[in-house]
Design a protein around this motif. Structure first.
Motif, PDB file in Angstrom:
ATOM      1  N   ASP A  95      14.700  36.781  40.012  1.00  0.00           N
ATOM      2  CA  ASP A  95      13.539  37.552  39.891  1.00  0.00           C
ATOM      3  C   ASP A  95      13.621  38.959  40.392  1.00  0.00           C
ATOM      4  O   ASP A  95      13.615  39.360  41.488  1.00  0.00           O
ATOM      5  N   VAL A  96      14.154  39.925  39.509  1.00  0.00           N
ATOM      6  CA  VAL A  96      14.667  41.113  39.702  1.00  0.00           C
ATOM      7  C   VAL A  96      13.423  42.065  39.961  1.00  0.00           C
ATOM      8  O   VAL A  96      13.783  42.802  41.156  1.00  0.00           O
ATOM      9  N   VAL A  97      12.345  42.030  39.595  1.00  0.00           N
ATOM     10  CA  VAL A  97      11.327  42.841  39.875  1.00  0.00           C
ATOM     11  C   VAL A  97      10.671  42.734  41.263  1.00  0.00           C
ATOM     12  O   VAL A  97      10.589  43.485  42.129  1.00  0.00           O
ATOM     13  N   LYS A  98      10.613  41.198  41.882  1.00  0.00           N
ATOM     14  CA  LYS A  98      10.107  40.880  43.045  1.00  0.00           C
ATOM     15  C   LYS A  98      11.287  41.234  43.975  1.00  0.00           C
ATOM     16  O   LYS A  98      10.842  41.803  45.475  1.00  0.00           O
ATOM     17  N   THR A  99      12.456  41.001  43.953  1.00  0.00           N
ATOM     18  CA  THR A  99      13.694  41.400  44.645  1.00  0.00           C
ATOM     19  C   THR A  99      13.588  42.845  45.160  1.00  0.00           C
ATOM     20  O   THR A  99      13.709  43.424  46.066  1.00  0.00           O
ATOM     21  N   ILE A 100      13.394  43.704  43.904  1.00  0.00           N
ATOM     22  CA  ILE A 100      13.502  45.190  44.093  1.00  0.00           C
ATOM     23  C   ILE A 100      12.352  45.652  44.959  1.00  0.00           C
ATOM     24  O   ILE A 100      12.380  46.478  45.750  1.00  0.00           O
ATOM     25  N   GLU A 101      11.142  45.027  44.645  1.00  0.00           N
ATOM     26  CA  GLU A 101       9.951  45.270  45.401  1.00  0.00           C
ATOM     27  C   GLU A 101      10.044  44.766  46.930  1.00  0.00           C
ATOM     28  O   GLU A 101       9.678  45.633  48.043  1.00  0.00           O
ATOM     29  N   ALA A 102      10.606  43.664  47.221  1.00  0.00           N
ATOM     30  CA  ALA A 102      10.841  43.327  48.570  1.00  0.00           C
ATOM     31  C   ALA A 102      11.643  44.259  49.304  1.00  0.00           C
ATOM     32  O   ALA A 102      11.636  44.495  50.525  1.00  0.00           O
ATOM     33  N   VAL A 103      12.927  44.675  48.660  1.00  0.00           N
ATOM     34  CA  VAL A 103      13.819  45.608  49.304  1.00  0.00           C
ATOM     35  C   VAL A 103      13.117  46.943  49.528  1.00  0.00           C
ATOM     36  O   VAL A 103      13.273  47.291  50.643  1.00  0.00           O
ATOM     37  N   GLY A 104      12.157  47.257  48.395  1.00  0.00           N
ATOM     38  CA  GLY A 104      11.710  48.556  48.706  1.00  0.00           C
ATOM     39  C   GLY A 104      10.435  48.823  49.793  1.00  0.00           C
ATOM     40  O   GLY A 104      10.301  49.607  50.623  1.00  0.00           O
ATOM     41  N   LYS A 105       9.890  47.436  50.104  1.00  0.00           N
ATOM     42  CA  LYS A 105       8.984  47.540  51.147  1.00  0.00           C
ATOM     43  C   LYS A 105       9.725  47.299  52.489  1.00  0.00           C
ATOM     44  O   LYS A 105       9.138  48.053  53.275  1.00  0.00           O
ATOM     45  N   LYS A 106      10.808  46.698  52.614  1.00  0.00           N
ATOM     46  CA  LYS A 106      11.624  46.380  53.836  1.00  0.00           C
ATOM     47  C   LYS A 106      12.104  47.904  54.172  1.00  0.00           C
ATOM     48  O   LYS A 106      11.927  48.012  55.513  1.00  0.00           O
ATOM     49  N   LEU A 107      12.748  48.563  53.141  1.00  0.00           N
ATOM     50  CA  LEU A 107      13.297  49.532  53.356  1.00  0.00           C
ATOM     51  C   LEU A 107      12.723  50.994  53.308  1.00  0.00           C
ATOM     52  O   LEU A 107      12.920  52.091  53.527  1.00  0.00           O
ATOM     53  N   GLN A 108      11.377  50.818  52.909  1.00  0.00           N
ATOM     54  CA  GLN A 108      10.331  51.754  52.868  1.00  0.00           C
ATOM     55  C   GLN A 108      10.711  52.801  51.886  1.00  0.00           C
ATOM     56  O   GLN A 108      10.705  54.113  51.976  1.00  0.00           O
ATOM     57  N   TYR A 109      11.258  52.373  50.623  1.00  0.00           N
ATOM     58  CA  TYR A 109      11.249  53.175  49.397  1.00  0.00           C
ATOM     59  C   TYR A 109      10.025  53.417  48.809  1.00  0.00           C
ATOM     60  O   TYR A 109       9.198  52.684  48.744  1.00  0.00           O
ATOM     61  N   SER A 110       9.878  54.640  48.261  1.00  0.00           N
ATOM     62  CA  SER A 110       8.788  55.042  47.466  1.00  0.00           C
ATOM     63  C   SER A 110       8.767  54.272  46.042  1.00  0.00           C
ATOM     64  O   SER A 110       9.619  53.533  45.783  1.00  0.00           O
ATOM     65  N   GLN A 111       7.538  54.371  45.384  1.00  0.00           N
ATOM     66  CA  GLN A 111       7.519  53.315  44.219  1.00  0.00           C
ATOM     67  C   GLN A 111       8.352  54.045  43.179  1.00  0.00           C
ATOM     68  O   GLN A 111       9.258  53.467  42.415  1.00  0.00           O
ATOM     69  N   VAL A 112       8.616  55.629  43.306  1.00  0.00           N
ATOM     70  CA  VAL A 112       9.478  56.174  42.310  1.00  0.00           C
ATOM     71  C   VAL A 112      10.873  55.687  42.398  1.00  0.00           C
ATOM     72  O   VAL A 112      11.705  55.614  41.493  1.00  0.00           O
ATOM     73  N   GLU A 113      11.498  55.597  43.705  1.00  0.00           N
ATOM     74  CA  GLU A 113      12.469  55.263  44.128  1.00  0.00           C
ATOM     75  C   GLU A 113      13.009  53.646  43.687  1.00  0.00           C
ATOM     76  O   GLU A 113      13.965  53.487  43.138  1.00  0.00           O
ATOM     77  N   GLN A 114      11.922  53.191  43.910  1.00  0.00           N
ATOM     78  CA  GLN A 114      11.898  51.535  43.488  1.00  0.00           C
ATOM     79  C   GLN A 114      12.405  51.506  41.891  1.00  0.00           C
ATOM     80  O   GLN A 114      13.155  50.771  41.341  1.00  0.00           O
ATOM     81  N   ASP A 115      11.489  52.296  41.055  1.00  0.00           N
ATOM     82  CA  ASP A 115      11.499  52.442  39.766  1.00  0.00           C
ATOM     83  C   ASP A 115      13.066  52.852  39.410  1.00  0.00           C
ATOM     84  O   ASP A 115      13.469  52.243  38.617  1.00  0.00           O
ATOM     85  N   MET A 116      13.533  53.796  39.867  1.00  0.00           N
ATOM     86  CA  MET A 116      14.843  54.160  39.871  1.00  0.00           C
ATOM     87  C   MET A 116      15.921  53.149  40.208  1.00  0.00           C
ATOM     88  O   MET A 116      16.904  53.167  39.219  1.00  0.00           O
ATOM     89  N   ILE A 117      15.780  52.435  41.028  1.00  0.00           N
ATOM     90  CA  ILE A 117      16.651  51.500  41.463  1.00  0.00           C
ATOM     91  C   ILE A 117      16.661  50.207  40.620  1.00  0.00           C
ATOM     92  O   ILE A 117      17.638  49.941  39.951  1.00  0.00           O
ATOM     93  N   LEU A 118      15.512  49.754  39.955  1.00  0.00           N
ATOM     94  CA  LEU A 118      15.431  49.026  39.042  1.00  0.00           C
ATOM     95  C   LEU A 118      16.229  49.305  38.099  1.00  0.00           C
ATOM     96  O   LEU A 118      16.874  48.464  37.390  1.00  0.00           O
ATOM     97  N   ALA A 119      15.918  50.305  37.317  1.00  0.00           N
ATOM     98  CA  ALA A 119      16.408  51.062  36.163  1.00  0.00           C
ATOM     99  C   ALA A 119      18.105  50.954  36.197  1.00  0.00           C
ATOM    100  O   ALA A 119      18.472  50.604  35.204  1.00  0.00           O
TER     101      ALA A 119
END
Length: 171
Positions: A95-119
């Protein structure tokens, strides 16, 4: 190598490896060597250190830096780094989206940064926790603020570990 004269008051030496998988660079901050600056302005009434004492302190720091760099360049260190990375890198991310969200939440990445990581994760085509690490180091190269880019790159191994734990718990 980092050096701060504005507020952090220390320098750090961190190992950075460029792996065959990509050319993003990977910094392992946990193994770094950090030293608080010695010296600076002394308050009135403080001890006035002799040049001999200041030179001895500088020579000590130089010896520590030399030892740190030699350690980071040793075959044993690089093998240990490889083994540590391989232990966590191969976990499949379903589950790529939920995994990137979990990483972003834990490491305090912004939504823009999470979107870039996902891409970048999708472009990379490596659907593992190691692919998350690669995506984070890729994004770090495009962050304009050098301090944020440095900190972001330093979080890549943690991102991989969070992704691996999340994928294993979600399975």
């Amino acid at each position: 190598f980092t050096n701060s004269e504005v507020g952090r008051g220390a320098f750090s030496i961190l190992p950075k490896a460029t792996l065959q998988v990509c050319k993003n660079g990977l910094t392992r901050a946990v193994d770094g060597f950090r030293k608080i600056h010695i010296g600076g302005r002394l308050e009135e009434g403080s001890v006035s250190w002799s040049s001999e004492t200041q030179n001895a302190a500088n020579q000590f720091v130089q010896a520590q830096v030399k030892d740190a760099v030699a350690s980071f360049l040793s075959e044993g260190y690089l093998e240990g780094l490889r083994d540590d990375l391989l232990r966590d890198a191969g976990v499949e991310v379903k589950d790529v989206v939920k995994t990137i969200e979990a990483v972003g939440k834990k490491l305090q990445y912004s939504q823009v940064e999470q979107d870039m990581i996902l891409a970048d994760f999708i472009k990379g085509g490596q659907v593992t926790s190691g692919g998350v690490l690669n995506a984070v180091t890729s994004v770090a190269q495009r962050i304009e603020d050098p301090d944020r880019a440095f900190d972001f790159n330093n979080s890549a191994i943690d991102a991989m570990k969070v992704a691996a734990r999340h994928a294993l718990v979600s399975a």
